[in-house]
Design a protein around this motif. Structure first.
Motif, PDB file in Angstrom:
ATOM      1  N   PHE A  77     -27.506  14.278  77.931  1.00 34.82           N
ATOM      2  CA  PHE A  77     -28.244  14.750  76.757  1.00 34.82           C
ATOM      3  C   PHE A  77     -29.634  15.297  77.125  1.00 34.82           C
ATOM      4  N   VAL A  78     -30.522  14.422  77.624  1.00 32.12           N
ATOM      5  CA  VAL A  78     -31.903  14.875  77.838  1.00 32.12           C
ATOM      6  C   VAL A  78     -31.984  15.811  79.047  1.00 32.12           C
ATOM      7  N   ALA A 354     -38.929   5.716  74.958  1.00 34.57           N
ATOM      8  CA  ALA A 354     -39.285   6.573  76.096  1.00 34.57           C
ATOM      9  C   ALA A 354     -38.281   7.694  76.270  1.00 34.57           C
ATOM     10  N   VAL A 355     -37.011   7.318  76.439  1.00 36.50           N
ATOM     11  CA  VAL A 355     -36.025   8.342  76.805  1.00 36.50           C
ATOM     12  C   VAL A 355     -35.639   9.195  75.587  1.00 36.50           C
ATOM     13  N   LEU A 356     -35.473   8.564  74.426  1.00 32.15           N
ATOM     14  CA  LEU A 356     -35.174   9.379  73.250  1.00 32.15           C
ATOM     15  C   LEU A 356     -36.469   9.900  72.598  1.00 32.15           C
ATOM     16  N   GLY A 357     -37.420   8.979  72.332  1.00 27.75           N
ATOM     17  CA  GLY A 357     -38.619   9.377  71.586  1.00 27.75           C
ATOM     18  C   GLY A 357     -39.433  10.424  72.315  1.00 27.75           C
ATOM     19  N   PHE A 358     -39.774  10.137  73.550  1.00 28.58           N
ATOM     20  CA  PHE A 358     -40.602  11.088  74.308  1.00 28.58           C
ATOM     21  C   PHE A 358     -39.762  12.245  74.856  1.00 28.58           C
ATOM     22  N   SER A 359     -38.905  11.963  75.857  1.00 25.46           N
ATOM     23  CA  SER A 359     -38.253  13.107  76.511  1.00 25.46           C
ATOM     24  C   SER A 359     -37.145  13.717  75.660  1.00 25.46           C
ATOM     25  N   MET A 391     -34.258  11.822  60.406  1.00 24.91           N
ATOM     26  CA  MET A 391     -33.288  10.748  60.676  1.00 24.91           C
ATOM     27  C   MET A 391     -33.570  10.092  62.026  1.00 24.91           C
ATOM     28  N   LEU A 392     -33.881  10.925  63.012  1.00 20.74           N
ATOM     29  CA  LEU A 392     -34.154  10.374  64.337  1.00 20.74           C
ATOM     30  C   LEU A 392     -35.480   9.612  64.356  1.00 20.74           C
ATOM     31  N   LEU A 393     -36.455  10.168  63.636  1.00 21.52           N
ATOM     32  CA  LEU A 393     -37.773   9.519  63.635  1.00 21.52           C
ATOM     33  C   LEU A 393     -37.697   8.144  62.970  1.00 21.52           C
ATOM     34  N   ILE A 394     -37.056   8.096  61.794  1.00 19.94           N
ATOM     35  CA  ILE A 394     -36.959   6.811  61.085  1.00 19.94           C
ATOM     36  C   ILE A 394     -36.016   5.876  61.844  1.00 19.94           C
ATOM     37  N   PHE A 437     -30.150   1.164  61.858  1.00 26.66           N
ATOM     38  CA  PHE A 437     -31.062   2.251  62.265  1.00 26.66           C
ATOM     39  C   PHE A 437     -30.355   3.213  63.229  1.00 26.66           C
ATOM     40  N   ALA A 438     -29.483   2.626  64.082  1.00 29.30           N
ATOM     41  CA  ALA A 438     -28.759   3.473  65.043  1.00 29.30           C
ATOM     42  C   ALA A 438     -27.842   4.451  64.326  1.00 29.30           C
ATOM     43  N   MET A 439     -27.363   4.030  63.142  1.00 30.07           N
ATOM     44  CA  MET A 439     -26.483   4.920  62.370  1.00 30.07           C
ATOM     45  C   MET A 439     -27.224   6.226  62.055  1.00 30.07           C
ATOM     46  N   LEU A 440     -28.518   6.116  61.760  1.00 24.00           N
ATOM     47  CA  LEU A 440     -29.301   7.333  61.478  1.00 24.00           C
ATOM     48  C   LEU A 440     -29.341   8.243  62.712  1.00 24.00           C
ATOM     49  N   ILE A 441     -29.511   7.611  63.882  1.00 21.27           N
ATOM     50  CA  ILE A 441     -29.574   8.406  65.116  1.00 21.27           C
ATOM     51  C   ILE A 441     -28.217   9.069  65.377  1.00 21.27           C
ATOM     52  N   LEU A 442     -27.154   8.286  65.160  1.00 23.28           N
ATOM     53  CA  LEU A 442     -25.807   8.815  65.415  1.00 23.28           C
ATOM     54  C   LEU A 442     -25.497   9.991  64.484  1.00 23.28           C
ATOM     55  N   VAL A 443     -25.748   9.794  63.182  1.00 19.63           N
ATOM     56  CA  VAL A 443     -25.471  10.887  62.238  1.00 19.63           C
ATOM     57  C   VAL A 443     -26.366  12.086  62.584  1.00 19.63           C
ATOM     58  N   GLY A 444     -27.611  11.794  62.963  1.00 24.11           N
ATOM     59  CA  GLY A 444     -28.534  12.867  63.363  1.00 24.11           C
ATOM     60  C   GLY A 444     -27.982  13.663  64.539  1.00 24.11           C
ATOM     61  N   SER A 445     -27.307  12.984  65.458  1.00 27.24           N
ATOM     62  CA  SER A 445     -26.773  13.713  66.622  1.00 27.24           C
ATOM     63  C   SER A 445     -25.651  14.663  66.181  1.00 27.24           C
ATOM     64  N   PHE A 446     -24.850  14.239  65.193  1.00 30.23           N
ATOM     65  CA  PHE A 446     -23.785  15.123  64.685  1.00 30.23           C
ATOM     66  C   PHE A 446     -24.394  16.335  63.974  1.00 30.23           C
ATOM     67  N   ILE A 447     -25.436  16.077  63.185  1.00 30.29           N
ATOM     68  CA  ILE A 447     -26.084  17.192  62.475  1.00 30.29           C
ATOM     69  C   ILE A 447     -26.643  18.191  63.494  1.00 30.29           C
ATOM     70  N   GLY A 448     -27.242  17.652  64.548  1.00 29.91           N
ATOM     71  CA  GLY A 448     -27.810  18.499  65.600  1.00 29.91           C
ATOM     72  C   GLY A 448     -26.731  19.347  66.249  1.00 29.91           C
ATOM     73  N   LEU A 449     -25.586  18.726  66.549  1.00 23.68           N
ATOM     74  CA  LEU A 449     -24.506  19.473  67.201  1.00 23.68           C
ATOM     75  C   LEU A 449     -24.033  20.623  66.301  1.00 23.68           C
TER      76      LEU A 449
END
Ligand code: HEM
Ligand code: HEM
Length: 468
Positions: A77-78, A354-359, A391-394, A437-449
């Protein structure tokens, strides 16, 4: 007529050079979905380890899925987002076309095959068992070739440059590619294909020289390089200080490589190494603040135009995470703090911001900022990009908060001699909140794709070179 054919040639050249960039960005979005799903499996395993799925299917066992998730996030990903971006900004900063779009395309394939094959072999239980170095030997070779080809392509591009000044982003790219090749080579003990390790305690030191180097001298400098490229453009002003940027550059190279010992403070490595690691960790404040102060002074009074840019907004948030990560980092490198936090979920919280938030945020910022430049039209949906951002931020903010709390409970229970079976039920609600909270990140990844895929796959031919 001549002018028109010149324009066509330029468009064709740009199209060829942009194709691998689009490939890296699309790969990044696909890997994000796949490896966030893997993270989701891990997090649900921690809530319901007795679920029949996790008992009867060997390739869903926690110990196999974990390295699939961690390596996949870092390299797939990163890594893909940040490498894709450098193929755009290096040629632009040195004012020379990319040396070989073909080599870049081969690199893209090699990189993706490495991540796919590495993940598959891990699921089959083939691992070298050292954190972030789990991929087996043949995969290591592919990764090394991909790094070497990227270096060659960048080097040849820079050698043909028309721009005399080497901007700081180019410095970072060079340093990253040189460092990461050797860190990966030595850290994976590639000359020992059977184990990918050396013997005894020294291997612990080597493993953390490597693990620390992957985040600190691969993801970090490439993310910083992107921010140095994008922030002045979206602020519509020059970088505050080229000199400060070089202070940051040289000091990160001085401090970062040898502080991996801060992962081993509670092991019998030599005391001098611990002292060097802890003091160097505190010293890291210098390069970090040099980067941040420089960029904040560049942005001063221009926040509105940064937030008007869809990519700028992600990069800005990534820099705020960078500040938080790098205040937390030196703090948790102090032995007195690590007595509580080490080997607890506190550290997992740090890893994610670090890995998701920053990079990761900066990687996504690069994707959204550069897509219009490589396709010649705006991203498919600004609204979806903003929804994904929130979604990723929250999701990440909550993820970090609950893991930090859970980590403090674990650490204090441990110090107080509390037994595991009494502590685990206390952690359970935190793990449930983490999953939410991870559900928000997961759904966010689908929206991004969806958004990135639609932006790239329905794209027109690119406009000739244009810097905005
Ligand atoms: C759906 C979202 C995610 C979930 C549910 C999730 C969950 C997890 C879990 C359960 C672990 C293992 C923790 C442990 O062993 O105690 C882990 C480790 C890790 N994850 Fe994630 N994760 C997610 C997203 C991400 C993202 C987006 C990244 C990076 C871009 C990432 C990077 C990492 C790293 C680097 C580790 C290793 C942490 C360490 O050992 O300190 N994760 N994740
Ligand atoms: C000033 C800079 C930083 C310092 C001093 C620092 C310090 C530390 C320390 C001391 C640990 C180990 C904690 C423990 O095991 O008890 C750690 C873990 C970690 N850090 Fe940082 N950190 C910094 C920045 C970063 C950045 C920028 C990244 C990513 C881009 C990062 C990624 C990680 C990861 C993934 C781990 C977990 C390693 C594991 O699996 O155990 N750190 N950091």
């Amino acid at each position: 007529m001549v002018e028109e054919s010149g324009n066509n040639a330029a468009t064709f050249e740009a199209k060829e050079a942009y194709r691998p960039i689009a490939g890296f960005f699309l790969s990044s979005a696909v890997w994000f979905v796949i490896f966030a799903s893997a993270g989701f499996i891990l997090a649900s395993w921690m809530i319901a380890p007795d679920l029949f799925l996790y008992k009867n299917i060997p390739w869903l066992v926690f110990s196999r899925v974990r390295p699939v998730h961690t390596n996949g996030m870092i390299f797939g990903f990163v890594g893909s987002a940040l490498i894709g971006a450098l193929y755009y900004y290096v040629p632009h900063l040195v004012r020379a076309p990319l040396h070989s779009p073909l080599i870049a395309r081969i690199t893209l394939w090699m990189w993706n095959i490495a991540v796919a094959a590495g993940s598959t072999t891990l699921l089959f239980g083939l691992t070298q068992g050292r954190e972030y170095a789990e991929y087996i030997w043949p995969i290591d070779v592919l990764v090394l070739i991909a790094f070497a080809m990227t270096f060659y392509n960048v080097f040849m591009t820079v050698a043909a440059r028309k721009e005399k000044t080497l901007y700081v982003s180019v410095w970072y790219v060079f340093a990253t590619l040189i460092f990461i090749f050797w860190i990966y080579f030595f850290g994976n003990a590639v000359w020992n294909p059977e184990t990918g390790a050396i013997r005894g305690l020294a291997d612990g030191v080597l493993a953390w020289f490597y693990g620390h180097g992957v985040v600190g001298l691969f993801l970090t400098p490439l993310a910083v390089a992107v921010s140095y490229y994008i922030i002045p453009i979206v602020s519509r002003g020059p970088l505050f200080s080229h000199t400060i940027s070089l202070v940051g550059f040289w000091s990160i190279l001085i401090f970062y490589p040898h502080i991996g010992g801060h992962h081993l403070l509670q092991t019998p490595i030599p005391t001098w190494l611990k002292v060097v690691s802890v003091t160097g960790s505190v010293g890291m404040l210098l390069p970090v603040l040099a980067v941040l102060v420089n960029q904040w002074l560049t942005m001063q009074g221009r926040l509105a135009s940064i937030h008007a840019s869809v990519g700028g907004k992600w990069v800005f948030a990534g820099l705020v995470w960078y500040l938080i990560v790098c205040l937390q980092g030196p703090f948790q490198a102090l032995p007195i703090i690590q007595r509580v936090t080490h080997l607890t979920n506190w550290v997992i919280g740090h890893s994610h911001i670090a890995v998701l938030g920053f990079s990761g945020f900066i990687g996504l910022g690069a994707i959204y900022f550069l897509i219009p430049r490589i396709t010649g039209r705006p991203i498919y949906s600004r609204k979806l990009a903003d929804i994904q951002y929130w979604m990723l931020l929250i999701g990440l903010g909550g993820f970090w908060f609950v893991l930090t709390m859970a980590g403090l409970i674990q650490g204090n229970s441990w110090l107080n001699g509390e037994t595991v079976y009494r502590t685990l039920p206390e952690l359970h609600p935190y793990f449930i909140f983490r999953l939410m909270f991870a559900m928000l990140i997961l759904v966010g990844s689908f929206i991004g794709l969806y958004n990135i895929g639609m932006s790239l796959l329905t794209a027109r031919a690119p406009a000739p070179e244009e810097d905005t």
